[in-house]
Scaffold this motif. Structure first.
Motif, mmCIF file in Angstrom:
data_model
loop_
_atom_site.group_PDB
_atom_site.id
_atom_site.type_symbol
_atom_site.label_atom_id
_atom_site.label_comp_id
_atom_site.label_asym_id
_atom_site.label_seq_id
_atom_site.Cartn_x
_atom_site.Cartn_y
_atom_site.Cartn_z
ATOM 1 N N PHE A 292 134.644 28.389 4.635
ATOM 2 C CA PHE A 292 135.609 28.383 5.713
ATOM 3 C C PHE A 292 136.469 27.129 5.716
ATOM 4 C CE2 PHE A 292 137.644 30.260 9.019
ATOM 5 C CZ PHE A 292 138.062 29.234 9.839
ATOM 6 N N CYS A 295 139.245 27.727 3.847
ATOM 7 C CA CYS A 295 140.079 28.704 4.546
ATOM 8 C C CYS A 295 140.945 28.004 5.594
ATOM 9 C CB CYS A 295 139.174 29.735 5.192
ATOM 10 S SG CYS A 295 140.043 31.151 5.772
ATOM 11 N N MET A 393 161.739 40.735 7.236
ATOM 12 C CA MET A 393 160.329 40.881 7.585
ATOM 13 C C MET A 393 160.186 41.508 8.957
ATOM 14 S SD MET A 393 158.896 37.280 6.235
ATOM 15 C CE MET A 393 157.242 37.439 6.856
ATOM 16 N N ASP A 394 159.031 42.132 9.192
ATOM 17 C CA ASP A 394 158.753 42.730 10.493
ATOM 18 C C ASP A 394 158.282 41.622 11.425
ATOM 19 O OD1 ASP A 394 158.007 44.276 12.614
ATOM 20 O OD2 ASP A 394 156.139 44.964 11.715
ATOM 21 N N SER A 395 159.243 40.932 12.041
ATOM 22 C CA SER A 395 158.884 39.809 12.909
ATOM 23 C C SER A 395 160.016 39.583 13.910
ATOM 24 C CB SER A 395 158.686 38.539 12.065
ATOM 25 O OG SER A 395 158.626 37.422 12.896
ATOM 26 N N HIS A 396 159.639 39.048 15.070
ATOM 27 C CA HIS A 396 160.673 38.684 16.038
ATOM 28 C C HIS A 396 161.367 37.392 15.634
ATOM 29 C CE1 HIS A 396 159.663 41.838 18.788
ATOM 30 N NE2 HIS A 396 158.407 41.439 18.890
ATOM 31 N N SER A 468 159.795 33.807 20.819
ATOM 32 C CA SER A 468 158.737 32.863 20.447
ATOM 33 C C SER A 468 157.636 33.631 19.737
ATOM 34 C CB SER A 468 158.178 32.158 21.681
ATOM 35 O OG SER A 468 157.598 33.095 22.554
ATOM 36 N N TRP A 471 151.948 31.868 17.750
ATOM 37 C CA TRP A 471 151.209 30.891 18.554
ATOM 38 C C TRP A 471 149.831 30.620 17.984
ATOM 39 C CZ3 TRP A 471 146.916 33.454 19.916
ATOM 40 C CH2 TRP A 471 146.994 34.837 20.028
ATOM 41 N N TRP A 472 149.325 31.515 17.152
ATOM 42 C CA TRP A 472 148.004 31.314 16.573
ATOM 43 C C TRP A 472 148.045 30.442 15.329
ATOM 44 C CZ3 TRP A 472 150.984 35.594 16.539
ATOM 45 C CH2 TRP A 472 151.387 36.089 15.314
ATOM 46 N N ASP B 204 149.028 39.730 23.332
ATOM 47 C CA ASP B 204 149.272 39.936 21.902
ATOM 48 C C ASP B 204 147.997 40.385 21.193
ATOM 49 O OD1 ASP B 204 151.933 39.428 22.003
ATOM 50 O OD2 ASP B 204 151.851 37.407 21.160
ATOM 51 N N VAL B 205 146.879 39.751 21.564
ATOM 52 C CA VAL B 205 145.598 40.152 20.962
ATOM 53 C C VAL B 205 145.307 41.604 21.314
ATOM 54 C CG1 VAL B 205 143.094 39.784 21.087
ATOM 55 C CG2 VAL B 205 144.621 37.825 20.894
ATOM 56 N N ARG B 213 145.758 46.450 14.337
ATOM 57 C CA ARG B 213 146.402 45.501 13.423
ATOM 58 C C ARG B 213 145.758 44.136 13.622
ATOM 59 N NH1 ARG B 213 151.775 46.658 11.841
ATOM 60 N NH2 ARG B 213 152.009 48.907 11.718
ATOM 61 N N LEU B 215 146.960 39.865 13.936
ATOM 62 C CA LEU B 215 148.151 39.146 14.389
ATOM 63 C C LEU B 215 149.136 38.928 13.240
ATOM 64 C CD1 LEU B 215 146.369 36.624 16.720
ATOM 65 C CD2 LEU B 215 148.179 38.168 17.449
ATOM 66 N N ASN B 217 149.891 40.723 10.737
ATOM 67 C CA ASN B 217 150.729 41.831 10.287
ATOM 68 C C ASN B 217 151.204 42.729 11.429
ATOM 69 O OD1 ASN B 217 148.674 43.580 10.943
ATOM 70 N ND2 ASN B 217 147.996 43.924 8.852
ATOM 71 N N ALA B 218 151.037 42.268 12.653
ATOM 72 C CA ALA B 218 151.454 43.108 13.792
ATOM 73 C C ALA B 218 152.970 43.094 13.971
ATOM 74 C CB ALA B 218 150.769 42.652 15.063
ATOM 75 N N GLY B 219 153.640 42.062 13.465
ATOM 76 C CA GLY B 219 155.105 41.997 13.488
ATOM 77 C C GLY B 219 155.695 42.220 14.864
ATOM 78 N N ARG B 220 156.603 43.198 14.958
ATOM 79 C CA ARG B 220 157.313 43.404 16.220
ATOM 80 C C ARG B 220 156.516 44.214 17.242
ATOM 81 N NH1 ARG B 220 162.489 45.600 13.522
ATOM 82 N NH2 ARG B 220 160.880 46.056 12.001
ATOM 83 N N LEU B 221 155.246 44.513 16.919
ATOM 84 C CA LEU B 221 154.404 45.126 17.946
ATOM 85 C C LEU B 221 153.995 44.078 18.979
ATOM 86 C CD1 LEU B 221 152.050 47.247 15.657
ATOM 87 C CD2 LEU B 221 153.806 48.116 17.195
ATOM 88 N N LEU B 222 154.097 42.830 18.611
ATOM 89 C CA LEU B 222 153.729 41.739 19.533
ATOM 90 C C LEU B 222 154.895 41.472 20.489
ATOM 91 C CD1 LEU B 222 152.162 39.241 16.971
ATOM 92 C CD2 LEU B 222 151.029 41.015 18.291
ATOM 93 N N SER B 223 154.613 40.716 21.555
ATOM 94 C CA SER B 223 155.686 40.383 22.504
ATOM 95 C C SER B 223 156.688 39.461 21.813
ATOM 96 C CB SER B 223 155.134 39.622 23.699
ATOM 97 O OG SER B 223 153.831 39.988 23.983
ATOM 98 N N PHE B 432 139.929 36.473 10.433
ATOM 99 C CA PHE B 432 138.821 35.746 9.805
ATOM 100 C C PHE B 432 138.144 36.673 8.802
ATOM 101 C CE2 PHE B 432 138.416 33.064 13.846
ATOM 102 C CZ PHE B 432 139.231 32.088 13.308
#
Lengths: 517, 1046
Positions: A292, A295, A393-396, A468, A471-472, B204-205, B213, B215, B217-223, B432
């Motif tokens: 870990f 990791c 990418m699939d992201s905000h 935003s 956050w993780w 989000d979790v 999913r 976090l 690879n959740a992409g735009r499913l998250l806030s 993890f």
């Protein structure tokens, strides 16, 4: 007809010790299974003497001081098995690959090369020892007897013709490679030895347990008659090396890699094949016990992992070990592993050597392999991941994209709206990287912007559009974007433009992300 | 002013991220007078939302987001009671017609249920947004016209939300334009999904869990940001500065929402009395009838008590409730279902007279106020113990049948995120790897005892994880935050609610997994808080044992036993209890109970009541056990906390042991009324609130002060109340349990065969494995007969023999044998006995080979053959032969007698092989104990049998060996481990120190047979060995099982 059975006792352990011979003099236990319920799957004599036994949990085994606990090495086992096959092939082409730890060979006609049966058996044992394996060898007139006796008795054993049953009688029935079900039936019946099994009436036994019963009865009586299932030579070329002390510097690593490449090329050459691709897999330190921690490194630096993997697709198949080593070194220089290397696994994809002739009237075009090489060279200069085509990418996260492998894109169809009209889209020119800017606010809204030596007044502003995320991760982001119409009254002639600006809350800075056409 | 009228809590299951209480505290902090909660497809969180708001004198509006076809949602607010009932029915109809988690309301249903409901157009998932996305303005206008047609123009609000999203704002502009053109009111809301911005992480979790999913690879499913928190009126006014009417409309709409849960309209069913007699008159008559039966005539104290209780019942209008419980008890009695009320109901003489409870509260001077008080304004709580299994189900089905499917339902059990499961799910979402996940999950300690050095940081360090790493830290924070948030809805094991009219107009109902059952959306605490009467129908294994024992005694001993009239003060029972000979007895069989019994030496029924109550965390943590035992043994003077409390504590030698005593202490020492004292217990009880505890403590001290009790005594009293309120037993409850304990002891002492057979037929239950129960019964002289397909039934049976009864072990103990096959064998056998194994195979063709093999291995086929000396291996040989498919040629032609020859070439099993086969096939043996085979060798090694231990002197060094039948590490024992080692002579008690346990952890936990060397402790007849060394006994190989509490 005579057959030899080669059996490597405690195969899993021997596979590990073969790579690290110094382990042979230490108490060692191998563990395997789904974490955290690791179980001991193999122990050497020293560890057994201390009380460690197969089936114990890892936690239980750690209670015995001085016992070295290692994970089972499946790849080492594969290599050890390949070595066992090599040994067998070096004696006879008529060989059966019975199990990872057992091979059977037809030794008929070998007398002229190796002498009497006793000599053949001894030669096999010594050949195995040269390759780092301690084997048990038995020679008999039938395959099954040889196989069973090899499993049961150490060293080299030659069973004289007609005395098979005598050699087998005291051996436990589970030595006969029974199916699990039959094993349980015999256990329930209290049939423990080959002698007890051989004494059962064969017809009744057949009525009870079927043909398998007859088969094992025949083996237990020493009357087996089956022939070999001849094995085909393998097409997998891989080498595996586990280092006792992890290597950090490129030089010693190159030395090891060179040795492995030499071995691979030699094996391929013997089969008239060449290397089409090399897959290199390093397991990095820290290893098993504190996986870990590494990791967590991976979390800090996203691109790093506890394993280092790279592949070399060669433009043309080759078996020039020096050339291959050069390519590998180049790659390692540009993207070195971020931690010392603990294990090396090298896999060669074989291919037939390329034999081509250019067409007389075919126009000269860039060779696809050359293109591949060119891309690889560019990648070496600009870095992996910085060459190719961008993909959203699939992201905000605004402007998030990644590079994917270059390919010729097909022309995209124009989008048509519901009324069948062509949909007009506003073009946006992104500034990469975003341009730092100075923004004055009034009532929380931008009123002036200054960037790239220009200064302007915000005529209209729409926003903020707040996003935003991540956050993780250690580098979360948050930004407020505004779409602004800016007049530049001090320019000659005065001009205007539409821009997207944003305030990065983490950096506490304003940027211009780009301009609308 | 702004009022939030669209918020979701975690009761929207994975679509909200905070508790209803969090929302209430947030809106109170923002100075809003009210707020509306609209969870998805349910009113799960409304009681908690309402109660939290009520406490702060704020208003909680009710509503729900109800799923419409194509994943859209109707956002409905409740304006009136009619609206509330319509909403409940709407959700119930939707839920009951499809599988759990599916379903959508149809337009027609909505039209029927429109009365009293106000419709909002919703946010992202709302109708308007959906229409705009799919069909533009035209479709949106159509959608609004449709809503207006259903609900009326005045009941449709065009909702606008602003979360700093460009896309959303585009939609808002279209909605605003439509609202203006159609002259519909605008309504600003924030569609809050959590109370504070940081709770966005939990959302989000949850989104990841909902979509399976992680976090990464959740992409735009998250806030896209953290703006869905509950915003203040100032923030909302600033956001909607351009639309002041949208803000103003929130206040106007809130003023139209007249309904709160205060007007729930719940009515408990009226009991239909004959001849139009009033319920109280009918109850009075039944009570006096029962009283004569219970007390006879002329018991003045009982008459007075019953009079007083009936007066309270009449005043609180609870006669119907008592009659309904009485009716259920009557049903059980008439149908031979054993039933006994427990809990605080046992404090009531009315319940005793009605036959609901079996403890006489008058002679035991139990406190009625603990059960019912005028001040509390709560429904009384009656729990009924029933035999677990089919009998309890019959009782439950009777309630459904009596009140209809929509008039009765089980209460829900809200499963929350806790411990290991929470850690695992969050770890998975954080990507993890499985190994790390396991390590993190294992950090949730498995043993009950937690080492004082086990700080969280140390636990993480020990697992090789660094809490300073960002992701580990996030994991830890998320695990903490997610604790106690609802995860899904389960079904409570026995709690039922019933209602006068239609229960589905009080609370939405859902289908349960078990067919024929429905569940309300509230858990039992919420039902109680909302004033809905709950009746607990609890399954108790020992009730089933008693019921079976009674039947066996009736059938075999030809005796009819009335549990209510068992002989009191039976010498054999008390002698067994005093010797701690209590294996298999209810409540007094545990190791801790056994070590207390020889000291307490019960001599009368009340001693059993004390015995049941004393081994509880309350008395143990409150350090009451030793003072009580010392006083009982005359080693300590009997002193009361205060002279005024002498009479209250006299029965327990001046030591408070029961909750009732604490109530009385408060009443005497501080002048509390009965109701106030019960309030005090609750303040210190389950749902602890620091502020409330402080408040009550001040009141208590003030009362004691005025009664002249000095500070030191006050402290003692407060301390005993604190430790007891949560963990102590009510005396009435202990008395109910003591009755069952006494009955079980009586049956064991006088009808051992019947009791043992009943115990064996109701496993798993209790503290010991069947193997131990059999060995214990054998030591008491009972003889067993082996499993035999020619004689055994599925259950264990009694067989008569000249010297008493034998227990024939039932086929239920053959591992892997299906019940239907066993019953088929029994049926066939009754038609004609089996004459061979081949015959059995022919007549029960569905039997699997494995089942056949186990039967043969455990000797169940030995008696099928006529041949003398036919043994298990002969049977095994034949089983293999007869189980083989003979092929198409010979199919249907059984082997001839000659072919199926009954002998085999196999040797018969030796005793050790038989023992191993017994344990492998049945987990028990009726032959010798595994240790008996070792005895000679053990003797040579100086190992004593368990039976000899009491004869040794205290302090002697001894060695014992045996099979581990129980391992315990209680939370109250500071890390000590207690083992019970069984050999052929009895059970030895072993104490292992924390240090030795650390050293020999693996041996203690993993080995079935142990040799213990240590010092004998013999204190007041309680014999145990304090281990110095623990070794595995490797020569014993039977696969015995232990009952481990870790």
């Amino acid at each position: 007809m005579a057959f030899a059975a080669i059996f490597v006792p405690n195969f899993r352990l021997q596979a590990v010790v073969r790579c690290e011979p110094e382990l042979a003099i230490r108490p060692i236990a191998l563990i395997d299974g789904p974490p955290p319920t690791y179980q001991v799957v193999a122990v050497n004599r020293l560890a057994a003497r201390l009380g460690v036994a197969e089936g114990m949990t890892k936690a239980a085994a750690t209670q015995f001081p001085g016992v070295e606990i290692r994970p089972r090495g499946k790849l080492q086992e594969t290599t050890a098995h390949a070595v066992l096959l090599d040994v067998a092939w070096s004696f006879s082409p008529r060989m059966e690959d019975t199990a990872p730890d057992t091979v059977l060979i037809d030794v008929d006609g070998l007398a002229s090369l190796f002498g009497a049966h006793e000599n053949i058996a001894a030669s096999i044992v010594s050949k195995c020892a040269e390759m780092g394996l301690t084997a048990q060898v038995a020679l008999a007139e039938n395959v099954e007897t040889a196989s069973v006796v090899a499993r049961a008795l150490p060293g080299a054993t030659v069973i004289p013709e007609g005395r098979e049953a005598k050699f087998l009688e005291s051996l436990p029935v589970h030595m006969l490679s029974l199916s699990k079900e039959l094993c349980e039936v015999f256990e329930r019946w209290g049939v423990k030895t080959c002698k007890a099994l051989a004494s059962l009436p064969v017809i009744s036994l057949c009525e009870c347990v079927g043909q398998e019963g007859v088969r094992v009865h025949t083996i237990a009586s020493g009357n087996g008659i089956r022939s070999l299932v001849i094995a085909e030579p393998a097409h997998c070329f891989e080498e595996f090396f586990e280092l006792e002390d992890a290597v950090e510097d490129l030089e010693p690593l190159s030395f090891l890699l060179g040795r492995l490449l030499d071995q691979l090329c030699a094996r391929l050459a013997a089969r008239s094949l060449a290397v089409r691709a090399i897959h290199l897999h390093f397991t990095l330190q820290p290893s098993f016990e504190s996986a870990f921690d590494s990791c967590s490194e991976a979390i800090r630096k996203k691109e790093l992992f506890s394993d280092y993997v790279c592949a070399f697709e060669l433009p043309v198949p080759c078996r020039d070990a020096k050339l291959l080593l050069k390519l590998v070194r180049l790659r390692l220089q540009s993207t070195p592993p971020h931690a010392p290397v603990q294990k090396i696994h090298m896999l060669a994809e074989p291919s037939f050597p390329r034999v081509t002739q250019g067409g007389l009237f075919v126009p000269e075009v860039p060779d696809p392999e050359k293109l591949e090489l060119t891309i690889a060279r560019i990648a070496h200069v600009v870095g992996e991941g910085n060459v190719g085509s961008p993909q959203l990418m699939d992201s905000h996260r605004p402007n998030s994209f990644r590079m994917h492998r270059f390919s010729v894109a097909s022309a995209s169809a124009q989008q048509v709206d519901r009324n069948g009209k062509m949909e007009t889209k506003i073009g946006f020119r992104a500034y990469r990287p975003p341009v730092l800017t100075k923004v004055n606010l009034r009532g929380g809204r931008p009123i002036n912007v200054a960037f790239l030596g220009r200064s302007g007044e915000v005529v209209h502003a729409s926003g903020p559009w707040r996003t935003s995320g991540d956050w993780w991760e250690e580098d979360p982001w948050q930004q407020d974007a505004w779409d602004v119409e800016v007049n530049f009254p001090y320019e000659t002639p005065p001009s205007q433009g539409f821009y997207r600006i944003c305030f990065d809350s983490r950096q506490k800075k304003w940027f211009v992300l780009g301009a609308y056409d | 002013m702004y009022i939030e009228l669209h918020a979701r809590s975690a009761f929207s299951f994975l679509e909200g991220a905070c508790t209803p209480e969090d929302l209430v505290h947030a809106f109170a902090a923002h100075g809003m007078p009210s707020m509306a909660l609209l969870d998805r497809d349910g009113l799960y969180g409304t009681p908690r939302f309402y109660l939290a708001a009520k406490k702060l004198e704020l208003t909680a509006h009710i509503g729900a987001e109800v799923t419409a076809p194509a994943g859209r949602r109707y956002c409905l607010l409740v304006a009136s009671r009619q609206g509330y009932q319509n909403l409940c029915r709407l959700i119930t109809r939707m839920k009951l017609r499809v599988k759990k988690g599916e379903g959508a309301v149809e337009l027609d249903e909505l039209r029927e249920a429109k009365e009293g409901l106000i419709c909002l157009t919703g946010g992202d998932e709302g109708l308007l947004a959906h229409a705009l996305r799919t069909g533009g303005t035209e479709q949106a206008a159509k959608c609004l016209r449709e809503l207006c047609a259903i609900f009326g123009r005045e009941n449709v609000y065009v909702e606008v939300q602003r979360h700093f999203s460009l896309e959303e704002e585009r939609r808002n502009q279209a909605a605003i334009a439509l609202a203006h053109s159609m002259q519909l009111p605008l309504l600003a809301t924030n569609g809050a999904c959590y109370a504070t911005p940081d709770q966005r992480e939990i959302l989000d979790v949850f989104s990841c869990l909902r979509h399976h999913r992680v976090l990464a690879n959740a992409g735009r499913l998250l806030s896209y940001n953290s703006e869905r928190y509950l915003k203040s009126p100032a923030q909302m006014s600033a956001l909607f500065a351009d639309l002041p009417e949208a803000i103003a409309n929130t206040v106007e709409l809130a003023s139209r929402l007249k309904f709160t849960l205060k007007d729930l309209g719940y009515q408990f069913p009226v009991y239909p009395t004959p001849d139009n007699e009033s319920q109280i008159e009918f109850l009075r008559a039944r009570t006096w009838e029962g009283m004569v039966h219970r007390y006879g005539t002329g018991n003045e104290r009982a008459v007075q008590q019953i009079d007083r209780e009936l007066a309270v019942i009449e005043k609180l209008d609870l006669a119907g409730y008592f009659l309904i419980v009485w009716d259920m008890v009557r049903f059980c009695r008439e149908n031979n279902i054993l039933v006994q009320g427990r809990g605080s109901a046992a404090n009531s003489a009315v319940c005793y007279s009605l036959g609901i409870t079996a403890v006489d509260p008058v002679s035991m001077e139990l406190l009625f106020e603990r059960f019912l008080s005028e001040q509390r304004g709560e429904w009384p709580d009656i729990d009924l113990d029933l035999p677990s299994g089919a009998q309890r189900e019959r009782a439950i089905q009777y309630v459904y049948q009596r009140y209809g499917q929509l008039g009765a339902a089980m209460t829900a059990n809200v499963i929350t995120y806790r411990g290991r499961s929470a850690a695992r799910e969050i770890g998975k979402v954080l990507s993890f790897d499985p190994e790390t996940l396991n390590r993190l999950a294992s950090l949730v300690s498995a043993w009950e005892y937690i080492d004082s050095k086990d700080t969280l940081t140390r636990q993480f360090q020990d697992a090789g994880l660094n809490l300073e790493q960002h992701r580990i830290q996030k994991f830890f924070e998320l695990c903490q935050t997610v604790q106690d948030l609802p995860r899904h809805l389960g079904q409570h094991s026995g709690g039922m609610v019933v209602c006068q009219g239609q229960l589905d107009s009080i609370v939405p109902l859902e289908p349960a997994t078990m067919p024929g059952r429905v569940v309300v959306q509230w858990d039992k605490e919420d039902c109680a808080d909302m004033g809905i009467v709950k009746i607990d129908l609890l399954g108790l294994g020992m009730m089933a044992v008693l019921e079976d024992s009674l039947r066996l005694i009736r059938e075999h001993y030809r005796e009819e036993i009335d549990l209510g009239r068992l002989p009191a003060n039976d010498l054999a029972v008390y002698s067994a209890l005093q010797r701690a000979d209590t294996i298999g007895l209810f409540q007094v069989e545990s190791r801790a109970q056994m070590s207390c019994l020889p000291r307490l030496k019960p001599k009368c029924f009340y001693d059993i009541v004390v015995q049941v109550a004393i081994i509880r965390p309350g008395p143990i943590v409150g350090k009451m056990v030793h003072p009580y035992l010392n006083r009982r043994l005359g080693r300590e003077a009997i002193e009361s906390l205060h002279p005024s409390l002498e009479s209250t504590l006299a029965r327990t030698l001046g030591v408070p042991l029961f909750q009732e005593q604490l109530l009385r202490i408060a009443m005497i020492a501080a002048g509390f009324s009965g109701g106030e004292a019960e309030e005090l217990r609750r303040a210190f009880g389950f749902k602890r609130s620091e502020a409330r505890m402080k408040e009550v403590e001040i009141k208590l001290r003030r009362g004691m002060e005025s009664n002249g009790i000095i500070r030191e005594t006050q402290d003692k009293i407060v301390r005993s109340i604190t430790s007891f309120a949560l963990y102590g037993f009510p005396e009435s409850h202990a008395a109910s349990f003591a009755l069952i304990a006494y009955a079980s002891a009586f049956f064991k002492c006088h009808y051992l065969a019947a009791f043992t057979a009943a115990m064996l037929n109701n496993q798993p239950m209790g503290f010991y494995q069947p193997a131990t129960l059999i060995k214990d019964a054998q030591r008491h002289g009972l003889r067993f007969k082996p499993i035999d397909v020619a004689s055994s039934d599925w259950d264990c049976l009694l067989e008569e023999a000249p010297d008493g009864f034998r227990v024939r072990v039932g086929l239920r103990y053959v591992k892997g044998l299906r019940k239907e096959i066993a019953l088929q064998m029994c049926d066939q056998r009754r038609i004609r006995p089996f004459d061979s194994i081949e015959d059995l195979k022919q007549r029960v063709p569905e039997i699997h080979k494995d089942e056949f093999r186990v039967l043969a291995a455990v000797g169940a086929l030995n008696f099928i053959s006529s041949k003398k000396g036919f043994h298990r291996r002969d049977a095994l040989w034949q089983v293999e032969r007869s189980s083989r498919w003979s092929g198409p040629l010979l199919a249907g032609h059984p082997l001839t007698e000659n072919q199926s020859g009954e002998s085999s070439p196999l040797d018969c099993m030796n005793p050790e092989e038989r023992l191993n086969a017994d344990f492998r096939g049945t987990d028990l043996t009726i032959g010798l104990h595994p240790m008996a085979y070792q005895r000679k060798v053990l003797q040579r090694h100086g190992i004593s049998p368990a039976v000899q231990l009491p004869s040794f002197a205290d302090g002697k060094f001894v060695r014992v060996a045996g099979a581990v039948i129980a391992r315990q590490r209680p939370g109250t024992a500071k890390g000590f481990v207690f083992l019970s080692l069984e050999d052929e002579t009895g059970v030895a008690n072993i104490i292992i120190t924390p240090q030795l346990f650390d050293e020999r952890h693996t041996t203690v936990v993993h080995h079935s047979f142990l040799v213990i060397s240590g010092v004998l402790q013999n204190q007041d007849g309680v014999v145990s060995v304090k281990a110095r060394a623990v070794e595995p006994l490797l020569t014993a190989s039977a696969e015995m099982q232990s009952h481990d509490f870790h």
